[in-house]
Design a protein around this motif. Sequence first.
Motif, mmCIF file in Angstrom:
data_model
loop_
_atom_site.group_PDB
_atom_site.id
_atom_site.type_symbol
_atom_site.label_atom_id
_atom_site.label_comp_id
_atom_site.label_asym_id
_atom_site.label_seq_id
_atom_site.Cartn_x
_atom_site.Cartn_y
_atom_site.Cartn_z
ATOM 1 N N ASP A 3 0.877 -1.170 0.000
ATOM 2 C CA ASP A 3 0.000 0.000 0.000
ATOM 3 C C ASP A 3 0.915 1.221 0.000
ATOM 4 O O ASP A 3 1.743 1.394 0.909
ATOM 5 C CB ASP A 3 -0.896 -0.007 1.243
ATOM 6 N N LEU A 4 0.778 2.057 -1.026
ATOM 7 C CA LEU A 4 1.693 3.193 -1.190
ATOM 8 C C LEU A 4 1.526 4.258 -0.108
ATOM 9 O O LEU A 4 2.316 5.192 -0.036
ATOM 10 C CB LEU A 4 1.502 3.828 -2.566
ATOM 11 N N SER A 21 2.672 4.304 -12.450
ATOM 12 C CA SER A 21 1.783 4.460 -13.599
ATOM 13 C C SER A 21 0.323 4.541 -13.147
ATOM 14 O O SER A 21 -0.234 3.569 -12.621
ATOM 15 C CB SER A 21 1.985 3.259 -14.539
HETATM 16 C C1 LIG Z 1 -5.518 2.445 -13.184
HETATM 17 S S1 LIG Z 1 -4.694 1.130 -12.356
HETATM 18 C C2 LIG Z 1 -3.085 1.271 -13.047
HETATM 19 C C3 LIG Z 1 -2.422 -0.074 -13.134
HETATM 20 C C4 LIG Z 1 -1.043 -0.094 -13.794
HETATM 21 N N1 LIG Z 1 -0.068 0.640 -12.997
HETATM 22 C C5 LIG Z 1 -1.120 0.448 -15.206
HETATM 23 O O1 LIG Z 1 -0.590 1.512 -15.488
HETATM 24 O O2 LIG Z 1 -1.755 -0.186 -16.044
HETATM 25 C C6 LIG Z 1 -4.524 1.777 -10.732
HETATM 26 C C7 LIG Z 1 -3.741 0.886 -9.788
HETATM 27 O O3 LIG Z 1 -3.489 1.633 -8.593
HETATM 28 C C8 LIG Z 1 -3.482 0.716 -7.528
HETATM 29 N N2 LIG Z 1 -3.656 1.430 -6.251
HETATM 30 C C9 LIG Z 1 -4.655 2.257 -5.887
HETATM 31 N N3 LIG Z 1 -4.449 2.715 -4.626
HETATM 32 C C10 LIG Z 1 -3.277 2.167 -4.207
HETATM 33 C C11 LIG Z 1 -2.522 2.242 -2.991
HETATM 34 N N4 LIG Z 1 -2.942 2.976 -1.945
HETATM 35 N N5 LIG Z 1 -1.364 1.538 -2.901
HETATM 36 C C12 LIG Z 1 -0.922 0.787 -3.955
HETATM 37 N N6 LIG Z 1 -1.593 0.679 -5.128
HETATM 38 C C13 LIG Z 1 -2.761 1.354 -5.245
HETATM 39 C C14 LIG Z 1 -4.631 -0.228 -7.851
HETATM 40 O O4 LIG Z 1 -4.471 -1.444 -7.165
HETATM 41 C C15 LIG Z 1 -4.462 -0.388 -9.366
HETATM 42 O O5 LIG Z 1 -3.643 -1.492 -9.665
#
Ligand SMILES: C[S@@+](CC[C@H](N)C(=O)[O-])C[C@H]1O[C@@H](n2cnc3c(N)ncnc32)[C@H](O)[C@@H]1O
Length: 162
Positions: A3-4, A21
């Motif tokens: 979790d970022l 991304s």
């Molecule tokens: C629109 S997708 C993008 C996926 C990939 N990075 C791409 O560019 O195709 C958004 C991603 O953000 C991740 N995400 C959202 N909130 C997050 C958090 N707090 N920590 C880590 N990842 C998160 C979701 O799990 C999802 O995989």
Amino acid sequence: MADLRDPLPFPDAAFDDVVASLVLHYLEDWGPTLAELRRVLKPGGRLIASLDHPFVAYTISDPRPDYFATTDYTIDWGVGGRSTPMRFWRRPLHAMVDAFTTAGFRLTGVHEPQPVPAARELFPEEFDDLATRTCFIFFVVEVPRAAIGPGGCSENDPGRAG
Ligand SMILES: C[S@@+](CC[C@H](N)C(=O)[O-])C[C@H]1O[C@@H](n2cnc3c(N)ncnc32)[C@H](O)[C@@H]1O
């Protein structure tokens, strides 16, 4: 999966580059996340981040929100025949840049990508529309080689307090 919003399970200066991304716009507070990304990058390392362009995030909502405020909005996202509410955080362009520089990054590039010319053949109906409006924004930010800490002190300065 990490979790970022939490500390990253990596040592300091472990990576040459980080790619974030289309993820930062799910976070309300970029401060702790950018501090962690900067910590795990080597001096000279780059963070390459793509985001929803702020002009899009501020124009899809009705009524139009205050451009200068950082506020959330929710979109129902269709996946596998099911609808899931997705919560985004929009912030003005200056707040994005401020967050990177406050975390100790140096801004080296801002890009507003357009479709590659070859996409016209594949998507003739949509191409002109997509090529003439904002969609995403890309930032390239770098950890300065003589790294400046978030407090403004040079980490290479032997007289640095702390
Ligand atoms: C629109 S997708 C993008 C996926 C990939 N990075 C791409 O560019 O195709 C958004 C991603 O953000 C991740 N995400 C959202 N909130 C997050 C958090 N707090 N920590 C880590 N990842 C998160 C979701 O799990 C999802 O995989």
